[in-house]
Each structure stands twice: as C-alpha cells, then as structure tokens.
Motif scaffolding. Structure first.
Motif, mmCIF file in Angstrom:
data_model
loop_
_atom_site.group_PDB
_atom_site.id
_atom_site.type_symbol
_atom_site.label_atom_id
_atom_site.label_comp_id
_atom_site.label_asym_id
_atom_site.label_seq_id
_atom_site.Cartn_x
_atom_site.Cartn_y
_atom_site.Cartn_z
ATOM 1 N N MET A 111 0.818 -1.196 0.000
ATOM 2 C CA MET A 111 0.000 0.000 0.000
ATOM 3 C C MET A 111 0.865 1.264 0.000
ATOM 4 O O MET A 111 0.662 2.156 -0.813
ATOM 5 N N ILE A 112 1.837 1.316 0.907
ATOM 6 C CA ILE A 112 2.692 2.493 0.993
ATOM 7 C C ILE A 112 3.577 2.592 -0.249
ATOM 8 O O ILE A 112 3.831 3.695 -0.743
ATOM 9 N N GLU A 113 4.016 1.459 -0.757
ATOM 10 C CA GLU A 113 4.842 1.470 -1.965
ATOM 11 C C GLU A 113 4.045 1.997 -3.161
ATOM 12 O O GLU A 113 4.579 2.738 -3.991
ATOM 13 N N THR A 114 2.781 1.660 -3.245
ATOM 14 C CA THR A 114 1.925 2.170 -4.320
ATOM 15 C C THR A 114 1.758 3.685 -4.213
ATOM 16 O O THR A 114 1.833 4.395 -5.226
ATOM 17 N N ILE A 115 1.557 4.173 -3.011
ATOM 18 C CA ILE A 115 1.432 5.626 -2.798
ATOM 19 C C ILE A 115 2.734 6.319 -3.183
ATOM 20 O O ILE A 115 2.729 7.385 -3.806
ATOM 21 N N ARG A 116 3.849 5.711 -2.811
ATOM 22 C CA ARG A 116 5.161 6.283 -3.141
ATOM 23 C C ARG A 116 5.359 6.359 -4.649
ATOM 24 O O ARG A 116 5.829 7.371 -5.184
ATOM 25 N N VAL A 117 5.000 5.315 -5.362
ATOM 26 C CA VAL A 117 5.143 5.292 -6.821
ATOM 27 C C VAL A 117 4.255 6.364 -7.448
ATOM 28 O O VAL A 117 4.691 7.099 -8.343
ATOM 29 N N TRP A 118 3.017 6.483 -6.983
ATOM 30 C CA TRP A 118 2.123 7.499 -7.542
ATOM 31 C C TRP A 118 2.596 8.914 -7.200
ATOM 32 O O TRP A 118 2.438 9.838 -8.002
ATOM 33 N N ALA A 119 3.208 9.097 -6.044
ATOM 34 C CA ALA A 119 3.775 10.411 -5.697
ATOM 35 C C ALA A 119 4.938 10.744 -6.615
ATOM 36 O O ALA A 119 5.077 11.893 -7.069
ATOM 37 N N ILE A 120 5.766 9.756 -6.919
ATOM 38 C CA ILE A 120 6.887 9.963 -7.852
ATOM 39 C C ILE A 120 6.360 10.329 -9.232
ATOM 40 O O ILE A 120 6.852 11.271 -9.871
ATOM 41 N N VAL A 121 5.344 9.608 -9.694
ATOM 42 C CA VAL A 121 4.758 9.890 -11.011
ATOM 43 C C VAL A 121 4.159 11.297 -11.035
ATOM 44 O O VAL A 121 4.337 12.049 -12.003
ATOM 45 N N ALA A 122 3.473 11.686 -9.976
ATOM 46 C CA ALA A 122 2.869 13.020 -9.919
ATOM 47 C C ALA A 122 3.942 14.110 -9.908
ATOM 48 O O ALA A 122 3.798 15.137 -10.587
ATOM 49 N N LEU A 123 5.016 13.900 -9.155
ATOM 50 C CA LEU A 123 6.091 14.890 -9.109
ATOM 51 C C LEU A 123 6.801 15.015 -10.458
ATOM 52 O O LEU A 123 7.105 16.129 -10.909
ATOM 53 N N VAL A 124 7.055 13.896 -11.116
ATOM 54 C CA VAL A 124 7.681 13.942 -12.439
ATOM 55 C C VAL A 124 6.737 14.614 -13.441
ATOM 56 O O VAL A 124 7.169 15.431 -14.267
ATOM 57 N N GLY A 125 5.459 14.295 -13.367
ATOM 58 C CA GLY A 125 4.482 14.937 -14.257
ATOM 59 C C GLY A 125 4.440 16.446 -14.061
ATOM 60 O O GLY A 125 4.408 17.213 -15.032
ATOM 61 N N ALA A 126 4.438 16.890 -12.801
ATOM 62 C CA ALA A 126 4.450 18.332 -12.521
ATOM 63 C C ALA A 126 5.751 18.959 -13.021
ATOM 64 O O ALA A 126 5.740 20.058 -13.586
ATOM 65 N N GLY A 127 6.868 18.263 -12.842
ATOM 66 C CA GLY A 127 8.150 18.782 -13.322
ATOM 67 C C GLY A 127 8.179 18.913 -14.826
ATOM 68 O O GLY A 127 8.649 19.933 -15.362
ATOM 69 N N VAL A 128 7.678 17.926 -15.526
ATOM 70 C CA VAL A 128 7.638 17.982 -16.986
ATOM 71 C C VAL A 128 6.704 19.097 -17.450
ATOM 72 O O VAL A 128 7.019 19.840 -18.384
ATOM 73 N N PHE A 129 5.558 19.261 -16.782
ATOM 74 C CA PHE A 129 4.619 20.316 -17.147
ATOM 75 C C PHE A 129 5.264 21.694 -17.022
ATOM 76 O O PHE A 129 5.202 22.506 -17.946
ATOM 77 N N PHE A 130 5.881 21.974 -15.878
ATOM 78 C CA PHE A 130 6.467 23.290 -15.681
ATOM 79 C C PHE A 130 7.674 23.525 -16.590
ATOM 80 O O PHE A 130 7.898 24.649 -17.050
ATOM 81 N N THR A 131 8.428 22.497 -16.889
ATOM 82 C CA THR A 131 9.551 22.645 -17.815
ATOM 83 C C THR A 131 9.039 22.916 -19.227
ATOM 84 O O THR A 131 9.604 23.751 -19.953
ATOM 85 N N LEU A 132 7.957 22.267 -19.622
ATOM 86 C CA LEU A 132 7.353 22.524 -20.925
ATOM 87 C C LEU A 132 6.805 23.944 -21.003
ATOM 88 O O LEU A 132 6.992 24.639 -22.013
#
Length: 117
Positions: free
Chosen positions: A1-22
């Motif tokens: 459960m915690i590992e799934t939350i961690r993976v989704w947090a990583i995906v969300a942070l990378v998505g936000a980073g890519v959005f702002f860089t774009l």
C-alpha cells in the motif's frame, strides 16, 4: 500500500516537473523580450527542476545520493533566479528596452503612419 502511494507520488512529481519545464520552454520561445523570457525561465524552470529532483529524491529513498539530490535542489533554487536577475540586469545596462503595449500598436501601422488595414 505504501509502496503504491510512493510510486504514484513519484509519477505526480515527475508529471508536474515535466509540465512546468514545458511551460518554461514555450514561454522562452513565445515571449517578446529578454526580460519576460528571463522571468519565465527563472520561475517555471526552477519549479520544473524542483519537482523533478523531489521525485528523484523520493525514488532513491534513504541513500547518500538522496542527500546530493537535495543539495542539488537547493543549488537550483538559489542559482536559477540569480542567473535570471543577472541576465536582466546586464540587458538593462546594455540599454535593451523592455517590450511595451505601444510596441504592439506600432506593429499594426505602416510606414506612413496610417492603419495597415
């Protein structure tokens, strides 16, 4: 459960980073002068790098490399705005005038001073 939350947090942070860089890349291409380009590059690029480095730190977990990532994140947050300020200041010292709304109105007129319609 915690590992799934961690993976989704990583995906969300990378998505936000890519959005702002774009957004930063589009701003640098589309904005009219050096001052507005420096502004968008310093703010959105710093956010993009910040979110992406936060994702890297979260993905690495508790390692020595995580400390280096956090130090790099601090370095980016300090140097990006400082570099943008230096670029804008040197442009001002050289005498580059900022783009204004009057410049846009001048573009719609022809050489004789009349409307280009």
């Amino acid at each position: 459960m915690i590992e799934t939350i961690r993976v989704w947090a990583i995906v969300a942070l990378v998505g936000a980073g890519v959005f702002f860089t774009l957004v930063s890349a589009v701003g640098v291409i589309r904005l009219p002068d050096v001052y507005t380009r420096a502004h968008t590059a310093s703010q959105t690029d710093t956010l993009g790098a910040g979110f992406t480095l936060a994702a890297v730190a979260l993905a690495l977990g508790w390692q020595h490399a995580t400390a280096y990532t956090v130090l790099l994140l601090f370095f980016v947050f300090v140097t990006n705005p400082t570099a943008a300020h230096a670029i804008a200041r040197s442009a001002s010292d050289v005498g580059i005038e900022p783009w204004t709304a009057d410049d846009a109105r001048e573009d719609t007129h022809d050489d004789t001073g009349g409307d280009s319609r």
